[in-house]
Design a protein around this motif. Structure first.
Motif, PDB file in Angstrom:
ATOM      1  N   LYS A 177       1.270  -9.369  -4.171  1.00  0.00           N
ATOM      2  CA  LYS A 177      -0.011  -9.094  -3.532  1.00  0.00           C
ATOM      3  C   LYS A 177      -0.962 -10.282  -3.609  1.00  0.00           C
ATOM      4  O   LYS A 177      -1.857 -10.431  -2.784  1.00  0.00           O
ATOM      5  N   GLU A 212     -13.822   6.293  -2.097  1.00  0.00           N
ATOM      6  CA  GLU A 212     -12.967   5.156  -1.712  1.00  0.00           C
ATOM      7  C   GLU A 212     -11.947   5.619  -0.684  1.00  0.00           C
ATOM      8  O   GLU A 212     -11.610   4.900   0.248  1.00  0.00           O
ATOM      9  N   TYR A 227     -17.313  -1.883   1.697  1.00  0.00           N
ATOM     10  CA  TYR A 227     -18.249  -1.041   0.964  1.00  0.00           C
ATOM     11  C   TYR A 227     -19.589  -1.111   1.670  1.00  0.00           C
ATOM     12  O   TYR A 227     -20.233  -2.158   1.695  1.00  0.00           O
ATOM     13  N   LEU A 235     -12.050  -9.569  -7.545  1.00  0.00           N
ATOM     14  CA  LEU A 235     -10.949  -8.609  -7.520  1.00  0.00           C
ATOM     15  C   LEU A 235      -9.610  -9.328  -7.416  1.00  0.00           C
ATOM     16  O   LEU A 235      -8.636  -8.963  -8.058  1.00  0.00           O
ATOM     17  N   ALA A 253     -13.729   6.282   2.718  1.00  0.00           N
ATOM     18  CA  ALA A 253     -14.164   5.071   3.410  1.00  0.00           C
ATOM     19  C   ALA A 253     -13.009   4.093   3.598  1.00  0.00           C
ATOM     20  O   ALA A 253     -13.210   3.003   4.126  1.00  0.00           O
ATOM     21  N   LYS A 254     -11.821   4.472   3.144  1.00  0.00           N
ATOM     22  CA  LYS A 254     -10.604   3.646   3.272  1.00  0.00           C
ATOM     23  C   LYS A 254     -10.706   2.350   2.483  1.00  0.00           C
ATOM     24  O   LYS A 254      -9.926   1.432   2.705  1.00  0.00           O
ATOM     25  N   THR A 255     -11.671   2.262   1.586  1.00  0.00           N
ATOM     26  CA  THR A 255     -11.780   1.032   0.813  1.00  0.00           C
ATOM     27  C   THR A 255     -10.690   0.960  -0.248  1.00  0.00           C
ATOM     28  O   THR A 255     -10.423  -0.100  -0.788  1.00  0.00           O
ATOM     29  N   GLU A 256     -10.073   2.114  -0.545  1.00  0.00           N
ATOM     30  CA  GLU A 256      -9.010   2.076  -1.558  1.00  0.00           C
ATOM     31  C   GLU A 256      -7.867   1.179  -1.110  1.00  0.00           C
ATOM     32  O   GLU A 256      -7.138   0.646  -1.915  1.00  0.00           O
ATOM     33  N   GLN A 257      -7.753   0.993   0.212  1.00  0.00           N
ATOM     34  CA  GLN A 257      -6.696   0.123   0.711  1.00  0.00           C
ATOM     35  C   GLN A 257      -6.895  -1.315   0.213  1.00  0.00           C
ATOM     36  O   GLN A 257      -5.935  -2.027  -0.011  1.00  0.00           O
ATOM     37  N   LEU A 258      -8.155  -1.692   0.068  1.00  0.00           N
ATOM     38  CA  LEU A 258      -8.454  -3.021  -0.477  1.00  0.00           C
ATOM     39  C   LEU A 258      -8.004  -3.101  -1.934  1.00  0.00           C
ATOM     40  O   LEU A 258      -7.342  -4.049  -2.339  1.00  0.00           O
ATOM     41  N   LEU A 259      -8.364  -2.074  -2.704  1.00  0.00           N
ATOM     42  CA  LEU A 259      -8.023  -2.093  -4.125  1.00  0.00           C
ATOM     43  C   LEU A 259      -6.522  -2.030  -4.334  1.00  0.00           C
ATOM     44  O   LEU A 259      -5.972  -2.695  -5.202  1.00  0.00           O
ATOM     45  N   LEU A 260      -5.859  -1.213  -3.509  1.00  0.00           N
ATOM     46  CA  LEU A 260      -4.426  -1.006  -3.724  1.00  0.00           C
ATOM     47  C   LEU A 260      -3.571  -2.144  -3.191  1.00  0.00           C
ATOM     48  O   LEU A 260      -2.407  -2.252  -3.539  1.00  0.00           O
ATOM     49  N   TYR A 316       0.844  -1.202   0.000  1.00  0.00           N
ATOM     50  CA  TYR A 316       0.000   0.000   0.000  1.00  0.00           C
ATOM     51  C   TYR A 316       0.872   1.242   0.000  1.00  0.00           C
ATOM     52  O   TYR A 316       0.561   2.241  -0.647  1.00  0.00           O
ATOM     53  N   PRO A 338     -11.723  -2.408   5.084  1.00  0.00           N
ATOM     54  CA  PRO A 338     -12.108  -1.717   3.849  1.00  0.00           C
ATOM     55  C   PRO A 338     -13.420  -2.246   3.298  1.00  0.00           C
ATOM     56  O   PRO A 338     -13.442  -3.024   2.363  1.00  0.00           O
TER      57      PRO A 338
END
Lengths: 325, 235
Positions: free
Chosen positions: A73, B71, A86, A101, B74-81, A50, A84
């Motif tokens: 990753k 994102e 939604y 994902l 809500a800190k969800t970008e951490q999931l994506l990144l 990250y 994290p």
């Protein structure tokens, strides 16, 4: 499984991490311990790709996280400090999304069902995440990390904000997971490390100040045994009587008072347990013992000592002791 | 990328934004269609698209304002990144989702012209040219919007910021008309003005350099968004 070499992370003039190196073998369960702001989250964020480090290298299963981020990753499951999630998805939709994902190729239904059962969220699987309680949200966060059956699981403060019962459940869950996975977890709660981890890496001000087996760490710091005893009886007599017991090195009155009992710290030579003789002595004199507890052998004290040591301070005595002589 | 695209499309319709966008776009489209063709007794299509361009500048930021700002909040970008997905894939997923919404709405809007075929002779090539032009302009706007939303945690800031940049690109055309005809700056402004370039389509030319212009601006802003995320890791 994890190899970190001379990791440095600098924000302007501040070092969040300063030359951190460690290695974690396959199947280990390691606790990253430190006060808030010590660099635990930064370490985890770098390990999971990250954040990037200012200098130094991090390898996951031999893969450099900076040079081959996607490969690295794909073998990590990560639960960040704040799960994290939604809010506008149901638990099931969310896990399906994570499954896609991560590009998993298992039998989707079976894989997700297994995870849902392991973290015990079957009864909320159709509910919107935003309507879940904190404990359930945390578990959905853990479920998310488990999707894809990653070799390495990284949990950043997994029990923060949970009630005591939930904390125990999550700890049990982590212990179960550690049977098949390498687990790194961060916490500022010492009991957690004691309860869950085999090995502990203590970080303070961005530096590692200890990296040992949890059991060894406790033992290494013990220099003689100390017990805090509360005895009802005339202080002067009690001290002189206690000092005569074989193996007792010193007796000091702490000055604490509990109804008609006074507190004493009894220090014995290494390897000699004086608890029984103390009891027998008091019983023969009919002095009631209101309490007896070990001092300075818990991680709490050890941790404070280690932190002080790394700060270059003289260890502060936990309680002010007044000699009875 | 596909998973992010799908999630994004879904979130347009689980929240209100997708519906608000569609209602505004379709209602305005219907109104403008009536005014510029039916009531004006005209089979000229370019007026419709010119008005829609102006309204798109205001409505399109709705689609992109949430893309990354939400994102981040809500800190969800951490999931994506931390997932095995490239940053490029993540940005493209979001960009394409917004583009799909816009293209869909624009397509539905263009169906109005089928009515026109009954009553008048419509220049089909001209219609298609205008449609493609507006699609290209919308794509540019979306790229700008996605970029701005990657800079902030606040949806409102993202929307207003996007509008400001878009209006600047549009407004250059107006400034231009105030400049003396032979002034060198005018030539530069003509090149970067979204509106001036759109005019060539309205006038019935399929200008390859304009096509290239819209594509490049889009690529630049998508690339900038990727860079924002790449750079953030180092901060």
């Amino acid at each position: 499984m994890v190899k970190v070499e001379n990791l440095v992370k600098r924000y302007g003039q501040n070092y969040a991490l300063n030359d951190v190196s460690f290695e974690i073998g396959e199947g280990e369960i390691v606790g990253l311990l430190g006060p808030n702001g010590a660099g635990k989250s930064t370490t985890m964020n770098i390990l999971t790709g990250y954040l990037s480090s200012t200098s130094g290298k991090a390898y996951i299963d031999g893969i450099d996280i900076l040079e081959h981020p996607i490969e690295a990753k794909s073998i990590i499951g990560f639960l960040p400090e704040q799960p994290p999630l939604y809010q506008d998805m149901t638990v099931e939709e969310y896990l399906n999304f994570v499954y896609e994902l991560k590009g998993c190729t298992f039998d989707r239904e079976a894989h997700l069902n297994e995870i849902i059962n392991v973290v015990k969220i079957a009864d909320v699987r159709k509910r919107l995440i935003k309507n879940l309680s904190k404990g359930y949200k945390q578990r959905v966060g853990i479920a998310q990390a488990l999707v894809g059956d990653p070799k390495l699981i990284v949990f950043d403060e997994p029990t923060v904000g949970l009630d005591p019962k939930q904390i125990l459940e999550i700890r049990n869950l982590i212990r179960t997971l550690s049977k098949n996975h390498t687990v790194i977890l961060s916490t500022h709660i010492l009991a957690e490390v004691q309860a869950v981890c085999e090995r502990v890496i203590i970080i303070n001000h961005g530096k590692i100040i200890a990296d040992e087996k949890t059991s060894e760490l406790t033992r290494a710091i013990e220099e003689g045994y100390q017990y805090e005893v509360k005895i009802c009886g005339p202080q002067r007599d009690v001290v002189s009587a206690l000092e005569k017991i074989r193996g007792v090195k010193s007796v000091t009155a702490t000055g604490e008072r509990d109804s008609d009992a006074y507190g004493y710290v009894v220090e014995s030579d290494k390897g000699i347990d004086v608890r029984k003789p103390v009891f027998n002595l008091c019983a023969s004199k009919s002095w009631a013992i209101l309490g007896m507890a070990p001092v300075g052998t818990d991680l709490e004290t050890i941790f404070i000592r280690l932190v002080d040591r790394s700060n270059g301070q003289v260890p502060e005595r936990k309680a002010q002791r007044r000699s009875a002589h | 990328m596909l998973s992010i695209y799908k999630r994004e499309m879904r979130s347009y319709f689980t929240g209100v934004i997708g519906y608000v966008f569609l209602v505004l776009f379709l209602a305005l489209g219907g109104g403008i269609f009536c005014l510029t063709t039916l009531f004006a007794m005209s089979a000229e299509v370019s007026n419709f698209f010119t008005y829609m361009l102006i309204f798109s500048a205001v409505i399109l930021p709705l689609l992109t304002m949430k893309s990354f700002s939400d994102e981040r909040k809500a800190k969800t970008e951490q999931l994506l990144l931390t997932a095995p997905v490239s940053i490029t894939g993540m940005v493209l997923g979001k960009f394409l989702a917004a583009l799909t919404m816009f293209a869909g709405a624009l397509f539905v809007n263009s169906l109005y012209f089928l009515i026109l075929y009954r009553y008048a002779e419509v220049k089909t090539a001209h219609l298609i040219g205008n449609f493609v032009a507006l699609l290209l302009v919308g794509m540019t706007f979306i790229a700008i919007g996605v970029f701005v939303s990657s800079l902030t945690e606040n949806q409102l800031t993202a929307a207003v910021g996007t509008m400001a940049i878009i209006l600047l690109f549009l407004g250059i055309g107006i400034i231009n008309s105030l400049l003396p005809a032979s002034f060198w700056l005018r030539y530069v402004f003509d090149c970067v003005s979204i509106f001036t370039r759109f005019q060539t389509f309205v006038n019935g030319y399929f200008d390859l350099s304009s096509l290239l212009y819209y594509l490049s601006v889009t690529v630049v802003f998508v690339y900038l968004t990727i860079r924002v995320y790449d750079r953030r890791r180092y901060n």
